[in-house]
Design an enzyme around this catalytic site. Sequence first.
Site: not given
Length: 519
Positions: A191-193
């Site tokens: 997943s995105n940071s």
Amino acid sequence: MNADEFREFGRATIDFIADYLENIRDRPVLPSVSPGYLHKLIPEELPEQPEDWKRVMEDIERVIMPGMTHWQSPNFHAFYPAPTSYPSIIGEMISAAFGTVGFSWICSPAHTELEVIMMDWLGRFLGLPDAFLKSSSKCGGGVIQGAASEAILIAVLTAREQAVQRFQKKYPDLTESEIRGKLVAYSSDQSNSAIEKAGKLAAVPMKLIKADGNNRLTGKLLKAAIDEDLANGKFPVICVATFGTTGTCSFDNVSEIGPVCQENDVWLHIDAAYAGAALCCPENRSMMLGIEWADSFNFNLHKWMMVNFDCCAMWFKNSNAVVDAFTVHRIYLDHKHQGASDRAPDFRHWSINLGRRFRSMKVWIVLRTMGAEKLRAHIRGQIGLAQMFENLVRSDPRFEIVCERTLALVCFRLKGDCSLTKKLLERITARKQLYMIHATFNDKLMIRFVICGHNPNENDMLFAWNEIKSQADILFSSVDEVTEKLASKCTISPLNIVEKSTKFSSYIGEIQKEVEKVK
């Protein structure tokens, strides 16, 4: 500056913008400056007297342009797209002229109500479940946030406050601080940071679950993590699933994840920052099965919907949850119409910020001047360009497609050791004609190529491929020269090493060992 001067300045600015976007291919996509360059070009203090706007315009080219990375260039293939469009720019200008700060309905009724209507327009355009639409569900509804990072944080905060209230009733012997200390959230390690950051900001540890072999979070993986935490006395709060991960544009299996969340009273948020726009094309909706399980959902209009940054659409099935979590009363914010209609909410209760820009103005203008058909054609066209580029990569046996192309993202690499792919991207980046970035898939280093920029076309794909291929030719030519020189000094026979150098990607590890021996 008076109105006449403004008109003259404005006309010059419009011409500058149109010329910039029309001729953006003529500029290297990456700058050639070093950190601190601008400090040498701008005075340390502001001028005491006003300067002529013409000098300011001249300095945009002289001072600003050298330090620009041109996100609107069709040669920008890094991250995900952040396109602008002429209608969106006009919408920003009108919004700036109005200067409204729309934290409540009374601040500007048009500001609030246009946003409500636009969110329902978009929801229907994407085919979202009726439960998310204000016109179909009293509790549902959408709101425009700045970016996906904000939307994710708002979802985590909302879920956290709902959970605290629930666990206080379930465990009356625990203090509120004890309950908050047991909360835990979940997402994929792909997943995105912004999701991990949301956990930090919300003081809810975000457990990043290792994805499966296809870079997806599955129901089985989530259930195992939840069961483990329950056994250790933890309180599950929220799962943030992704439609279109940053690295490979993979899709978490929400059809499996949804029931697991429901069984454990866990809020399910879906981050579809890039891929969500593709829902407007019916042929793409099968990729996003399970969306009906979500409690909240977001996508960025500024990634693929021709609306410039920043503009993120977010929907709730139960907007009362976010209102309960975020409401703070002050007498100076009250007005006689508050709560009078669910079509006229006070959006200050739906977001972190009190002040809110009139973002729905640019959305309204883009949707009206482009229309649904043109927006679908825009997305389909970029997917077609990605297919074209993928075929070009497949035509060269030195390269491989690392994972299945998804939407307008192609992930590729040179066959063999990761150092080859790393060197290739370094060479390309140094030339500043293309901008791409690295990612990994199953421990393989790869290059992400995503269709971005202002009006990309087939010639841009050919330009990109020729740049990539030519740099690969030089890289392999250098490899052959090195191995020829090593041949007489290596323990491998000269004939054998020269033969292997033509298939260098398969033998890089062995050749590197020989280099060390020669040293």
